[in-house]
Scaffold this active site. Structure first.
Site, PDB file in Angstrom:
ATOM      1  N   ASN A 172       0.851  -1.193   0.000  1.00 17.51           N
ATOM      2  CA  ASN A 172       0.000   0.000   0.000  1.00 17.51           C
ATOM      3  C   ASN A 172       0.886   1.242   0.000  1.00 17.51           C
ATOM      4  O   ASN A 172       1.876   1.301   0.746  1.00 17.51           O
ATOM      5  CB  ASN A 172      -0.879   0.024   1.264  1.00 17.51           C
ATOM      6  CG  ASN A 172      -1.540   1.387   1.472  1.00 17.51           C
ATOM      7  OD1 ASN A 172      -2.464   1.749   0.752  1.00 17.51           O
ATOM      8  ND2 ASN A 172      -1.048   2.157   2.445  1.00 17.51           N
ATOM      9  N   GLU A 173       0.540   2.204  -0.816  1.00 20.66           N
ATOM     10  CA  GLU A 173       1.292   3.464  -0.879  1.00 20.66           C
ATOM     11  C   GLU A 173       2.797   3.194  -0.799  1.00 20.66           C
ATOM     12  O   GLU A 173       3.519   3.774   0.024  1.00 20.66           O
ATOM     13  CB  GLU A 173       0.812   4.463   0.194  1.00 20.66           C
ATOM     14  CG  GLU A 173      -0.639   4.843  -0.015  1.00 20.66           C
ATOM     15  CD  GLU A 173      -1.107   6.117   0.679  1.00 20.66           C
ATOM     16  OE1 GLU A 173      -0.398   6.636   1.550  1.00 20.66           O
ATOM     17  OE2 GLU A 173      -2.210   6.596   0.333  1.00 20.66           O
ATOM     18  N   GLU A 297      -8.663   4.167  -2.023  1.00 21.24           N
ATOM     19  CA  GLU A 297      -8.783   5.165  -0.948  1.00 21.24           C
ATOM     20  C   GLU A 297      -9.286   6.456  -1.563  1.00 21.24           C
ATOM     21  O   GLU A 297      -8.628   7.021  -2.457  1.00 21.24           O
ATOM     22  CB  GLU A 297      -7.444   5.396  -0.231  1.00 21.24           C
ATOM     23  CG  GLU A 297      -7.057   4.239   0.668  1.00 21.24           C
ATOM     24  CD  GLU A 297      -5.835   4.514   1.534  1.00 21.24           C
ATOM     25  OE1 GLU A 297      -5.611   5.680   1.922  1.00 21.24           O
ATOM     26  OE2 GLU A 297      -5.101   3.546   1.805  1.00 21.24           O
ATOM     27  N   GLN A 346     -12.982   6.195   5.763  1.00 23.47           N
ATOM     28  CA  GLN A 346     -13.030   4.804   6.158  1.00 23.47           C
ATOM     29  C   GLN A 346     -14.372   4.523   6.839  1.00 23.47           C
ATOM     30  O   GLN A 346     -15.037   5.453   7.268  1.00 23.47           O
ATOM     31  CB  GLN A 346     -11.895   4.478   7.093  1.00 23.47           C
ATOM     32  CG  GLN A 346     -10.512   4.688   6.477  1.00 23.47           C
ATOM     33  CD  GLN A 346      -9.393   4.065   7.308  1.00 23.47           C
ATOM     34  OE1 GLN A 346      -9.617   3.363   8.282  1.00 23.47           O
ATOM     35  NE2 GLN A 346      -8.160   4.343   6.909  1.00 23.47           N
TER      36      GLN A 346
HETATM   37  O1  AHR Z   1      -6.732   6.434   5.195  1.00 23.16           O
HETATM   38  C1  AHR Z   1      -5.704   6.966   5.955  1.00 23.16           C
HETATM   39  C2  AHR Z   1      -4.340   6.773   5.324  1.00 23.16           C
HETATM   40  O2  AHR Z   1      -4.270   7.500   4.136  1.00 23.16           O
HETATM   41  C3  AHR Z   1      -3.983   5.375   4.902  1.00 23.16           C
HETATM   42  O3  AHR Z   1      -3.473   4.616   5.941  1.00 23.16           O
HETATM   43  C4  AHR Z   1      -2.923   5.608   3.863  1.00 23.16           C
HETATM   44  O4  AHR Z   1      -2.883   4.578   2.907  1.00 23.16           O
HETATM   45  C5  AHR Z   1      -3.287   6.953   3.288  1.00 23.16           C
HETATM   46  O5  AHR Z   1      -2.206   7.799   3.237  1.00 23.16           O
END
Ligand code: AHR
Length: 494
Positions: A172-173, A297, A346
């Site tokens: 992720n990222e 996201e 989220q």
């Molecule tokens: O959603 C919060 C954060 O935002 C996540 O952990 C990350 O993937 C993004 O930078």
């Protein structure tokens, strides 16, 4: 009067229900408190999951849930979260708020949550600080039904049968919190890790998601696509709508003026341009279109509510957020030929949440109601449609946004669902809808509307909610309607 055309003869693409997906990270009070309270909690629960939250999410139509992160995913070592709870490792969640993570919510609890929600699993694996073996063993643990050390371990921990993993994210990222890598390096690493994400079950072909770009980093998309095109079914995109111009001043979730409202909406509308451009880059590298886009996201990101832990990312949610959600979901529908999944950030108590909780109390946000209104689009066919509209300029965002944004879909019984957003804070919108080759028999309509600042909170939980809408007139081949300012209206047309 704006003209709105829907063409039921033009079925464009199936709207994958997973476009309406969600994201739950070990962050703040999302998993712990928000979803999972443990079996011994006084808050009513089934196997530790809050009954009120699970029921609300089911009612909203949650199709898929991403877990365990986010940035947390690249620090998560799954073996810490299995076995006897009392002997699971306790550690500090260094990324989010510096609180103790006791690992009481792990792999078994996640699949129990998916079972209760009736949704599919999207697991995000650890590339940043995990090993290839660790990832390989996690997939074996979750999905293998034969004789193997990990299958035995799973059985010993109480799950005889494996689970289904629909999607697996390989990092992720990885350009940031997931390892600060360059795209070429990550692309090579993806191929290595992904080799050991085995399909143990011929009925569970895992869809693999490569870590994609942040916002408009087209270089990342190009380089990663070049490496992963033969090995991934999806590549991700992260885009947050942040009204402020600096990370330190993102803007308040509740205190904003009209200028800031339009700045937010115009910034949210930018996702259309980002999707178009990333898909163009993906197609230039891979004209066969083997890889789809996954916006795993997205949503609004404001300053945290005053007095709350800055690492918990807890924010309120107003009709402004409802507008952002509704216009974004209409845009996703329109791109459903190439968007396989999207996950708003989220689910509970974090960023643009569906639900806020305070001990045993629960509040459904305006964003929740948008998802609930749009749920019939899931797995429908997108229809060709078009609306004329004014364009609203935001000097502050240096961008603009249409006043009206719509999409329309048809289900297998021929019922048409149309969701039209009017983002204007003050102006109503008169529309005349014509549906090609269709004699309209009946129309039902629902609305979510209010002042741009309206919100639900623990003292007043029902300020914003879905109501029946009657301000329309049925015609032989369509309808006319007056849409309230700051509203989303759903028309169900038979
Ligand atoms: O959603 C919060 C954060 O935002 C996540 O952990 C990350 O993937 C993004 O930078």
């Amino acid at each position: 009067m704006e003209k709105y055309l829907i063409n039921p003869n033009h079925k464009i693409s199936k709207i994958n229900k997973d476009i309406y997906g969600h994201f739950s990270e070990h962050l703040g009070r999302c998993i712990y408190e928000g979803i999972y309270v443990g079996e011994n909690s006084l808050i009513p629960n089934v196997n530790g999951m809050r009954i009120d939250v699970v029921n609300a999410l089911k009612d909203m139509g949650i199709p898929v849930l991403r877990w365990p992160g986010g940035c947390f995913a690249d620090e998560y070592h799954w073996k810490d979260g299995i076995g006897e709870k009392s002997s699971r490792k306790k550690m500090i969640n260094t990324h989010w708020g510096g609180v103790v993570e006791d690992n009481s919510f792990g792999t078994h609890e996640y699949f129990e949550l998916c079972r209760q929600l009736g949704c599919d699993a999207y697991i995000n694996g650890n590339v940043g600080s995990g090993t290839v073996r660790e990832m390989n063993e996690w997939v074996e643990y979750m999905t293998f039904d034969g004789v193997s050390p990990m299958a035995e371990l799973r059985k010993k921990n109480g799950s005889e049968k494996p689970w289904k993993v629909k999607y697996f994210g390989v990092g992720n990222e990885s350009w940031g919190c997931g390892g600060n890598m360059d795209p070429e390096y990550y692309g090579c690493l993806y191929k290595r890790y992904n080799t050991y994400v085995r399909n143990y079950d011929s009925n569970n072909k895992i869809k693999r998601i490569a870590c994609g770009a942040n916002v408009d980093d087209y270089h990342w998309t190009r380089e990663v696509m070049d490496k992963v095109k033969h090995h991934a079914q999806g590549i991700s995109l992260h885009y947050y709508t942040i009204p402020g111009d600096t990370w330190e001043h993102k803007g308040s979730a509740t205190e904003f003026d009209t200028k800031e409202y339009y700045k937010t909406v115009a910034k949210a509308y930018r996702i259309d341009e980002l999707i178009n451009n990333h898909i163009a880059v993906m197609d230039s590298v891979n004209p066969q279109k083997w890889v789809n886009l996954v916006v795993d996201e997205w949503g609004t990101w404001y300053d945290v509510e005053p007095g709350t832990n800055p690492g918990f990312l807890y924010q309120q949610n107003t009709m402004r957020d409802a507008m952002v959600a509704a216009l974004t979901l209409n845009i996703f529908n329109k791109h459903s030929d190439r968007i396989m999944m999207a996950n708003i950030a989220q689910t509970v108590n974090v960023l643009q949440a569906m639900i806020l909780t305070d001990a045993e109390n629960m509040v459904l946000t305006p964003t929740y109601y948008v998802f609930k209104m749009f749920k019939e689009h899931q797995d429908n066919m997108l229809l060709g449609s078009f609306i004329t509209t004014d364009i609203i300029d935001s000097k502050e965002a240096k961008r603009s946004c249409p006043q009206l944004i719509e999409s329309a879909s048809i289900d297998e019984n021929g019922i048409i669902y149309s969701t039209v957003v009017n983002v204007s804070d003050k102006k109503t919108a008169k529309i005349k809808c014509q549906i090609a080759d269709r004699k309209v028999e009946s129309i039902k309509a629902y609305v979510l509307s209010g002042d741009i600042h309206d919100r639900n909170d623990f003292d007043n939980a029902d300020v914003v909610k879905i109501k029946e809408f009657s301000n329309f007139r049925q015609l032989k081949d369509g309808f006319t309607a007056t849409l309230p300012a700051c509203s989303v209206v759903k028309f169900i047309i038979e």
